[in-house]
Write an enzyme that holds these catalytic residues in place. Structure first.
Site, mmCIF file in Angstrom:
data_model
loop_
_atom_site.group_PDB
_atom_site.id
_atom_site.type_symbol
_atom_site.label_atom_id
_atom_site.label_comp_id
_atom_site.label_asym_id
_atom_site.label_seq_id
_atom_site.Cartn_x
_atom_site.Cartn_y
_atom_site.Cartn_z
ATOM 1 N N ALA A 8 -28.298 50.930 26.422
ATOM 2 C CA ALA A 8 -27.579 52.185 26.656
ATOM 3 C C ALA A 8 -26.685 52.063 27.875
ATOM 4 O O ALA A 8 -26.975 51.318 28.813
ATOM 5 C CB ALA A 8 -28.571 53.308 26.868
ATOM 6 N N ASN A 39 -24.828 50.777 39.719
ATOM 7 C CA ASN A 39 -23.998 51.839 39.146
ATOM 8 C C ASN A 39 -24.562 53.204 39.469
ATOM 9 O O ASN A 39 -25.765 53.382 39.603
ATOM 10 C CB ASN A 39 -23.840 51.648 37.633
ATOM 11 N N ARG A 40 -23.622 54.155 39.636
ATOM 12 C CA ARG A 40 -24.012 55.559 39.736
ATOM 13 C C ARG A 40 -23.053 56.380 38.866
ATOM 14 O O ARG A 40 -22.381 57.296 39.326
ATOM 15 C CB ARG A 40 -23.991 56.042 41.196
ATOM 16 N N PHE A 71 -24.031 59.769 33.858
ATOM 17 C CA PHE A 71 -23.967 60.308 32.490
ATOM 18 C C PHE A 71 -22.576 60.824 32.135
ATOM 19 O O PHE A 71 -22.424 61.917 31.568
ATOM 20 C CB PHE A 71 -24.986 61.447 32.294
ATOM 21 N N SER A 94 -32.903 57.707 34.496
ATOM 22 C CA SER A 94 -31.667 57.423 35.223
ATOM 23 C C SER A 94 -31.784 57.929 36.649
ATOM 24 O O SER A 94 -32.177 59.076 36.864
ATOM 25 C CB SER A 94 -30.476 58.095 34.550
ATOM 26 N N ASN A 121 -29.296 58.559 38.515
ATOM 27 C CA ASN A 121 -28.013 59.138 38.913
ATOM 28 C C ASN A 121 -27.819 60.599 38.539
ATOM 29 O O ASN A 121 -26.739 61.145 38.705
ATOM 30 C CB ASN A 121 -26.878 58.286 38.343
ATOM 31 N N THR A 122 -28.848 61.232 37.987
ATOM 32 C CA THR A 122 -28.843 62.679 37.791
ATOM 33 C C THR A 122 -29.988 63.203 38.649
ATOM 34 O O THR A 122 -31.159 62.931 38.347
ATOM 35 C CB THR A 122 -29.033 63.035 36.298
ATOM 36 N N LYS A 160 -37.829 55.985 27.585
ATOM 37 C CA LYS A 160 -37.308 54.949 28.492
ATOM 38 C C LYS A 160 -37.686 55.280 29.922
ATOM 39 O O LYS A 160 -37.342 56.345 30.438
ATOM 40 C CB LYS A 160 -35.790 54.837 28.373
ATOM 41 N N ASN A 178 -35.264 51.032 32.895
ATOM 42 C CA ASN A 178 -33.930 51.410 33.369
ATOM 43 C C ASN A 178 -33.595 50.628 34.654
ATOM 44 O O ASN A 178 -34.340 49.729 35.045
ATOM 45 C CB ASN A 178 -33.905 52.926 33.604
ATOM 46 N N GLY A 207 -29.355 43.763 36.294
ATOM 47 C CA GLY A 207 -28.976 42.355 36.276
ATOM 48 C C GLY A 207 -30.105 41.455 36.754
ATOM 49 O O GLY A 207 -31.261 41.864 36.827
ATOM 50 N N GLY A 209 -32.255 42.366 33.286
ATOM 51 C CA GLY A 209 -31.977 41.031 33.806
ATOM 52 C C GLY A 209 -32.069 39.886 32.818
ATOM 53 O O GLY A 209 -32.135 38.728 33.231
HETATM 54 C C1 LIG Z 1 -22.951 50.641 34.157
HETATM 55 C C2 LIG Z 1 -24.300 50.970 33.586
HETATM 56 C C3 LIG Z 1 -24.497 52.196 32.972
HETATM 57 C C4 LIG Z 1 -25.746 52.526 32.447
HETATM 58 N N1 LIG Z 1 -25.913 53.722 31.810
HETATM 59 C C5 LIG Z 1 -27.102 54.012 31.227
HETATM 60 C C6 LIG Z 1 -27.278 55.224 30.506
HETATM 61 O O1 LIG Z 1 -26.344 56.042 30.358
HETATM 62 N N2 LIG Z 1 -28.497 55.472 29.976
HETATM 63 C C7 LIG Z 1 -29.545 54.601 30.093
HETATM 64 O O2 LIG Z 1 -30.637 54.869 29.579
HETATM 65 N N3 LIG Z 1 -29.405 53.431 30.748
HETATM 66 C C8 LIG Z 1 -28.207 53.125 31.306
HETATM 67 N N4 LIG Z 1 -28.055 51.925 31.965
HETATM 68 C C9 LIG Z 1 -29.225 51.022 32.109
HETATM 69 C C10 LIG Z 1 -29.241 49.906 31.058
HETATM 70 O O3 LIG Z 1 -29.374 50.434 29.761
HETATM 71 C C11 LIG Z 1 -30.420 48.954 31.343
HETATM 72 O O4 LIG Z 1 -31.642 49.664 31.222
HETATM 73 C C12 LIG Z 1 -30.347 48.317 32.728
HETATM 74 O O5 LIG Z 1 -29.016 48.046 33.087
HETATM 75 C C13 LIG Z 1 -31.162 47.028 32.833
HETATM 76 O O6 LIG Z 1 -30.666 46.039 31.964
HETATM 77 P P1 LIG Z 1 -29.679 44.842 32.453
HETATM 78 O O7 LIG Z 1 -30.289 44.226 33.653
HETATM 79 O O8 LIG Z 1 -29.591 43.926 31.254
HETATM 80 O O9 LIG Z 1 -28.362 45.495 32.751
HETATM 81 C C14 LIG Z 1 -26.815 51.595 32.523
HETATM 82 C C15 LIG Z 1 -26.608 50.356 33.154
HETATM 83 C C16 LIG Z 1 -25.372 50.036 33.679
HETATM 84 C C17 LIG Z 1 -25.164 48.684 34.332
#
Ligand SMILES: Cc1cc2nc3c(=O)[nH]c(=O)nc-3n(C[C@H](O)[C@H](O)[C@H](O)COP(=O)(O)O)c2cc1C
Length: 350
Positions: free
Chosen positions: A47, A96-97, A100, A159, A161-162, A200, A229, A252, A281
């Site tokens: 997501a 990221n922030r 939504f 999240s 960021n909310t 989640k 997340n 990451g 990651g």
């Molecule tokens: C730019 C960005 C935006 C994201 N937005 C959402 C989101 O709207 N909803 C959500 O459940 N997770 C969101 N995520 C989290 C990712 O779905 C994931 O859980 C998290 O990045 C860890 O995976 P990764 O290390 O492969 O990036 C976001 C991640 C990034 C980097």
């Protein structure tokens, strides 16, 4: 030179939509069944990339076994002011922030209804508007609205960021939320069909909090959990220290160990009651395998695609298939959770 990010940007995929390629059929050994759905391979788009369901079919054609759109909120939102996404190059990480930002339920529903005949597994990740008076009511509305077009739902309570959203992970709030979400799902089931509901969670829960969360998820009979997340923690090992100080969620490579530990901790608590989606990651076939052996039946990617590009999806699929061949196994399901107990006995990752 085309940088990896350029090979994985929303504008490019929009422009290419649908891309002029057909994915190679997946190796049959990569197929996996989870929460009533048949996945041709276990790799999903996490997501947050396609928040408003603009390019799910492009992503499916590029080789993902499933795509999760969202987070979608009932009303459109612009999200936080820019800059709101920071690359930590040397750490292969992202902060990221976004907050939504999305086009809102009406527009996203129209898009998903318009592509429903294409098939493929497209989950809808749902969340509350920042200014919602009754956040639980937002989730309930989204379940009712999207049930006819969602292959599955993700209830995003993690999240960072909310403001206040993650409080929905606290026991009594979570129990109330899940009761009402599952009730909504049951109410629309007759007309809309079955839609699995996944929860989640944040990787920052304490183990005592995780005890409660898994207990409630089991007692409310959710169909699965997504772990995890982004994290609000900042490992001291990060090299891009100034960017690491930006407010938001870190994802990451530096999230890998913590999120994998949380997968294992969740797996041992779930005791097979439901499958897990492991995310955080994953940037190679080896990392994917570790996540699966920790307890994930399915995995998702986001940040690593920014650095490595979309070729990573095929690379991981090839690595998983050759590992199965080499070890004489017929299916990934044979190794899901194989290392969970061992991982939970290790020292806590820092
Ligand atoms: C730019 C960005 C935006 C994201 N937005 C959402 C989101 O709207 N909803 C959500 O459940 N997770 C969101 N995520 C989290 C990712 O779905 C994931 O859980 C998290 O990045 C860890 O995976 P990764 O290390 O492969 O990036 C976001 C991640 C990034 C980097």
């Amino acid at each position: 030179m085309i940088r990896a990010f350029d090979a994985f940007s929303l504008p490019l995929l929009r422009w290419l939509d649908p891309p002029p390629i057909r994915p190679r059929p997946d190796d049959a050994k990569l197929a996996i069944r989870a929460f009533g759905l048949n996945f041709s391979n276990p790799i999903g788009m996490a997501a947050g990339f396609d928040k408003s369901a603009e390019v799910p079919d492009s992503l499916l054609r590029l080789g993902f076994g499933f795509v999760e759109v969202g987070t979608v909120t009932p009303k459109p939102q612009t999200g936080n002011p820019r800059p709101r996404l920071f690359r930590l190059e040397r750490d292969q990480a992202v902060v990221n922030r976004m907050g939504f930002n999305n086009d809102g339920a009406d527009t996203v529903l129209r898009r998903l209804a318009g592509r429903a005949h294409f098939g493929g597994i497209v989950g809808v990740n749902v969340g509350a508007n920042r200014d919602a008076a009754d956040r639980v009511a937002d989730y309930v509305r989204l379940i009712e609205i999207f049930a006819p077009v969602a292959s599955y739902f993700t209830v995003n309570v993690s999240s960072p960021n909310t403001p206040g959203l993650r409080n929905l992970q606290q026991a009594s709030a979570l129990d109330d939320l899940l009761a009402r979400v599952i009730d909504a799902r049951e109410r629309v089931r007759h007309n809309a069909g079955d839609s699995p509901v996944l929860l989640k969670i944040a990787p920052d829960l304490s183990l005592a909090e995780l005890d409660d969360v898994v207990h409630i998820a089991r007692s409310r009979r959710v169909d699965g959990m997504i772990v995890a997340n982004t994290t609000v923690a900042r490992p001291s090992t990060l090299r891009e220290q100034s960017r690491a100080r930006e407010q938001g969620g870190l994802s990451g490579r530096p999230l890998f160990r913590l999120s994998t530990r949380m997968v294992a901790e969740t797996y041992v608590r779930a005791e097979g009651a439901f499958p897990l989606v492991g995310v955080g990651g994953i940037d190679s076939g080896g990392a994917a395998l570790t996540k699966i052996r920790a307890g994930a039946s399915l995995i998702q990617l986001y940040s690593s695609l920014i650095y490595k590009g979309l070729g990573l999806v095929d690379d991981i699929k090839n690595d998983l298939a050759s590992t199965l061949l080499r070890t004489g196994r017929d299916s990934l399901s044979e190794i899901v959770g194989a290392d969970a107990a061992t991982i939970t006995a290790e020292e806590w990752p820092v």
